[in-house]
Enzyme design. Structure first.
Site, PDB file in Angstrom:
ATOM      1  N   SER A  53       7.835   8.425  16.917  1.00  0.00           N
ATOM      2  CA  SER A  53       7.924   9.497  15.853  1.00  0.00           C
ATOM      3  C   SER A  53       7.355  10.890  16.571  1.00  0.00           C
ATOM      4  CB  SER A  53       7.377   9.387  14.487  1.00  0.00           C
ATOM      5  OG  SER A  53       6.264   9.597  14.689  1.00  0.00           O
ATOM      6  N   LYS A  54       7.631  12.022  15.759  1.00  0.00           N
ATOM      7  CA  LYS A  54       7.037  13.205  16.438  1.00  0.00           C
ATOM      8  C   LYS A  54       5.276  13.143  16.687  1.00  0.00           C
ATOM      9  CE  LYS A  54       7.218  17.406  15.908  1.00  0.00           C
ATOM     10  NZ  LYS A  54       7.579  17.401  17.214  1.00  0.00           N
TER      11      LYS A  54
END
Ligand code: GLU
Length: 438
Positions: free
Chosen positions: A206-207
């Site tokens: 994820s980010k």
């Protein structure tokens, strides 16, 4: 039967690498099979699917060279069709109204109550669950809007989709979708669910793990071809040890049976390495133009910089550049005396006993050379290393850090010759005087 696949993103303004990897796999499969790669924009969430979000998506696809066939389908324009199909299901008894306590009913699809729901996944193999473990699900909300499952399946039928290649977060949906296909008298397509992309801890990437959206990679200076190539290897392998592959090579060997079912770990180092390979293989002229442009932008390259030296620097740097964005930082010392000193390198190579005196001695010897070239500079340091009984290594590293500020770079003697005697001696002398202050 000719292959028809689709990429069916829900535009949100950012394109996650997991989604674009699904697009890439669909594209490769279609091109390998001589089939069609279609684009369906699942823009039913009108708040998120703004024109800007859709343009971001189209830009990412174009950047990566994911050309699609036929006209793109906008799902939000097909609501009437989705609702008509819901009516058909109601009429058949495959769906029913449920008013869930509210005043307006929603439409619910009936899942089987006996036996098993099964399908063969081209990546994961035999998949199935007991009918009793499935639940009926809403296909039209009480506000009259169709739900993802209905729209997704109806559009896949209408578009004649033969294979659905998507992330394995959709496996649970697939059990529902195949029942919808059957209820509508359609043969379910073949499914290939791609393994999740995970971080070093094995958790979904994820980010928080770093760049996660296509736009971020572009901004950081990754090449579209390198990102494309790297993402192709996340969950697929060519069956030999090739890693850097041209698009044509990938198309030639891309089959779904080579997709892997185990999670694919995202490795930024490997992507960066691969990007460097692409830069190394870029035509020299192209690299030279980008190199000069980046240095001009950084205010480091002026028009009167000697061309021959510049060409030499370009030759040295092309094989060492991993990201175009790194160029100014990695070679500013060729263009200015105002280069940065890497603290670790300074501590390791310049802080020792007698280093200042050594640098001064080297400067003196360099000044006395009849010619300043690869051989003479090399011989000077070899000889001095022997005389002092310390070896060449004890000469090479302090000199490099003194004249470039860095622990790594082109071969030292190439570096010295490119900088030129005057610059080298000036820097050695200056650094010798400032060691305590750097
Ligand atoms: N819009 C869905 C997604 O982006 C589509 C999934 C699919 O069927 O490919 O997850």
């Amino acid at each position: 039967m000719s292959v028809r696949v689709r990429f069916a993103p829900s535009p949100t303004g950012n394109v996650h690498i997991g989604n674009i990897r699904a697009a890439i796999f669909n594209w490769l499969f279609a091109r390998h099979e001589g089939g069609k790669f279609l684009l369906r924009i699942e823009d039913t969430d009108r708040e998120r699917s703004t024109d800007e979000a859709i343009n971001t998506l189209l830009d990412c696809m174009e950047w990566l060279g994911l050309d699609y066939d036929e006209e793109p389908i906008y799902q939000s324009r097909l609501t009437e069709r989705h609702l008509a199909v819901a009516e058909e299901l109601l009429a058949k008894g495959a769906a029913y109204h449920d008013n869930k306590g509210g005043d307006k009913p929603c439409v619910v699809f009936r899942m089987p109550t006996e036996g098993r729901v099964e399908y063969h996944d081209l990546v994961k193999g035999k998949m199935g669950k007991k009918a009793e473990d499935t639940t009926d699900f809403v296909i039209v909300r009480s506000d009259g809007t169709p739900v993802f499952h209905l729209a997704n399946v109806v559009d896949d039928i209408d578009m004649g989709i033969t294979h659905i290649i998507r992330g394995d977060d959709h496996v649970e949906n697939t059990f529902r979708h195949i029942e919808l296909f059957k209820a509508l008298g359609a043969t379910p397509p073949q499914y290939a669910h791609l393994p999740m992309i995970v971080n070093n801890q094995g958790k979904p990437y994820s980010k928080r793990d770093g760049a996660a959206f296509v736009g971020e990679f572009k901004e950081q200076g990754f090449l579209a071809q390198a990102l494309f190539n790297y993402l192709t290897l996340l969950g697929w392998a060519p069956g030999d040890d090739r890693e850097v592959m041209s698009r044509d090579e990938m198309v030639a060997v891309f089959t779904l049976d080579r997709c892997k079912s185990s999670a694919a770990r995202f490795d930024m180092k490997k992507l960066t390495w691969m990007n460097g390979e692409y830069i190394r293989n870029t035509p020299r002229d192209e690299y030279a133009a980008i190199f000069s442009e980046r240095l001009r932008e950084a205010g480091l390259l002026s028009d009167d910089f000697p061309q021959q030296t510049l060409e030499g620097i370009i030759d040295q740097m092309q094989v060492r550049t991993r990201l175009y964005n790194e160029i100014p930082g990695n070679c500013s010392y060729f263009f200015t005396d105002n280069y940065q000193f890497d603290e670790k390198a300074v501590n390791k190579r310049l802080r020792g006993e007698g280093v200042a005196e050594l640098l001064l001695e080297i400067a003196k010897r360099f000044e006395a050379l009849p010619v300043f070239d690869l051989e003479s500079t090399n011989a000077t340091l070899v000889e001095l290393g022997e005389r002092r009984g310390t070896g060449l290594g004890a000469m090479v590293h302090p000199v490099r850090v003194a004249v470039s500020g860095m622990a790594e770079g082109p071969g030292l003697f190439e570096l010295l010759v490119l900088l030129g005697r005057e610059t080298v001696c000036r820097r050695l002398t200056r650094v010798a005087g400032e060691i305590g202050a750097i």
